[in-house]
Design an enzyme around this catalytic site. Structure first.
Site, short mmCIF file in Angstrom:
data_model
loop_
_atom_site.label_atom_id
_atom_site.label_comp_id
_atom_site.label_asym_id
_atom_site.label_seq_id
_atom_site.Cartn_x
_atom_site.Cartn_y
_atom_site.Cartn_z
N ARG A 63 0.82 -1.22 0.00
CA ARG A 63 0.00 0.00 0.00
C ARG A 63 0.85 1.27 0.00
NH1 ARG A 63 -3.64 -1.36 4.09
NH2 ARG A 63 -2.46 -0.05 5.47
N TYR A 117 -16.19 21.20 -11.40
CA TYR A 117 -16.56 19.86 -11.88
C TYR A 117 -17.64 19.28 -10.96
CZ TYR A 117 -15.66 14.91 -13.07
OH TYR A 117 -15.78 13.60 -13.45
N ASP A 189 -7.79 22.50 -9.09
CA ASP A 189 -7.91 21.40 -10.05
C ASP A 189 -7.28 21.91 -11.34
OD1 ASP A 189 -8.68 19.62 -12.04
OD2 ASP A 189 -10.61 19.17 -11.11
N LYS A 214 -6.72 12.08 -17.63
CA LYS A 214 -6.84 12.86 -18.88
C LYS A 214 -5.48 12.93 -19.58
CE LYS A 214 -10.70 13.65 -16.69
NZ LYS A 214 -11.73 12.64 -16.72
#
Ligand code: PLP
Length: 399
Positions: A63, A117, A189, A214
């Site tokens: 992890r 968003y 963002d 993206k």
């Protein structure tokens, strides 16, 4: 490379060199995919000693990542002058929610732009509210006026510039200045511009977020997010993200690293093609406005020219009158533009957008229905021909 030399190299070079460490790869150019959960220790003493040390860049348990994840995180940090480190997440939304949870506590207030968003809005008004954190929405064009919205409990100001769907460009330096004057943390963002076109940490942002799904991945085949931050916020971001159990698979981190190497040339191509298509759309009578940050129709385009080093490939346009049926006729017949969520891949996309359903602090006013375009790497002449046929269908439908 010496750190002094590393500071001075150009971004294009940095995209090639960033995050590559021979002690992790043994000379292999791309970091190999190190999949791991269990890491074996030689003895109890060895296990105890390792547990007592900082696990940053140290194998401990799956992890905490392996060199595959560390290489991508480090590369993203190196693209942000002034940043301390980066944490990776399994999606952009996971990055946004972890960043917010790392800086907010019950009783705090968050300021969000009305253009944000939609899932970011949903996280704030849903889960953050449940945990006693209030959100107020502000006009994305508020600029220095944000100072008047800062209240007793305001703890964080979130920005997204340009805004999802509607592309308002925010005056980030003015908002950062107002926030700093009151000791308020800022988050951005930065998915649209990436650090290549807007180096957020250098501009004073405290935590900068990418939906790496993206442009970093760039091929529409993996989900990934990142938060890059300063020394001041790194430890709280990291401990919050560990507590949330956030980890990215080595396979997806590998795809992120692989995509990152070509992000500069892809972005330049996306940007050039998108601007050409935006300018062509502006000449069409069926189009009322083109919401591309580099064009005057777009609110805040003066700020875009002042602050950004370039534009990527996502923008929108508003049809001149007409109705949804005309828009559907336009969209459904497109042959080269796909229809689906996300953006930033090599292929073009076109989607209907209806921001009026989402906004609460401002009203969306438009001459007709709107469409968002992601311009891919296809030939622009072919894309324009596809859109021209679509606009003809819109006109034939009475638009
Ligand atoms: C501006 C912006 N931020 C964040 C996200 C979320 O990224 P992800 O889809 O990887 O969760 C998206 C996705 O479309 C986005 O457009």
């Amino acid at each position: 490379m010496s750190s002094e030399h590393a500071k001075n190299i150009e971004t294009a070079t940095r995209l090639v060199t960033a995050g590559r460490r021979k002690e992790w790869t043994q000379g292999i150019v791309n970091p190999p995919v190190w999949r791991a959960s269990t890491i074996l220790y030689d003895s109890v003493a060895d296990m105890r000693a390792n547990a007592a040390r900082d696990t940053h860049h140290r194998l401990f348990y799956g992890r905490r990542g392996t060199p595959t994840q560390w290489a991508l995180a480090d590369a993203l940090t190196e693209l942000e002058p002034g940043a301390e480190a980066t944490f990776l997440y399994p999606s952009g939304v996971a990055a946004i929610s972890a960043a917010l949870l790392s800086v907010l506590s019950p009783g705090d207030e968050l300021l969000l732009p009305d253009s944000v968003y939609d899932p970011t809005r949903g996280f704030a008004t849903g889960m953050l509210k449940r945990f006693g954190i209030e959100t107020r929405f502000y006009d994305p064009l508020i600029g220095a006026g944000i100072a008047d919205m800062i209240g007793e409990n305001t703890r964080a100001i979130f920005m997204e510039s340009p805004g999802s769907l509607t592309f308002e460009v925010q005056d980030i330096p003015a908002i950062v200045a107002a926030a700093k004057a009151r000791g308020i943390v800022t988050l951005l963002d930065n998915t649209w511009a990436t650090p290549l076109y807007f180096p957020a940490i250098e501009k004073g942002i405290d935590l900068t977020i990418l939906a790496c799904t993206k442009y970093v991945v760039g091929h529409s085949d993996a989900m990934l997010g990142s938060v890059t931050t300063t020394a001041q916020y790194w430890h709280q971001l990291r401990s919050t993200s560990f507590a949330l159990g956030q980890v990215v698979s080595a396979d997806d981190a590998y795809l992120g690293s692989r995509g990152l190497r070509t992000m500069g040339v892809r972005l330049a191509h996306h940007g050039k093609s998108a601007l050409e298509i935006a300018q062509w759309l502006k000449t069409r009578p069926e189009v009322a406005r083109v919401l591309h940050p580099a064009l005057d129709d777009c609110p805040g385009s003066d700020i875009f020219h002042r602050d950004f080093k370039g534009a990527s490939g996502l923008f929108a346009f508003v049809l001149n009158g007409g109705d949804d049926a005309g828009r559907v006729a336009l969209l459904d017949g497109l042959e080269l533009f796909g229809m689906g969520y996300s953006w930033g891949g090599f292929e073009s996309l076109a989607t209907p957008m209806d921001p009026d359903r989402i906004r609460t602090a401002t009203t969306w006013q438009a001459e007709g229905p709107a469409i968002r375009l992601q311009i891919g790497l296809e030939d622009t002449g072919d894309l324009i021909a596809d859109l021209a046929a679509g606009l003809d269908r819109f006109a034939a439908a009475g638009g």
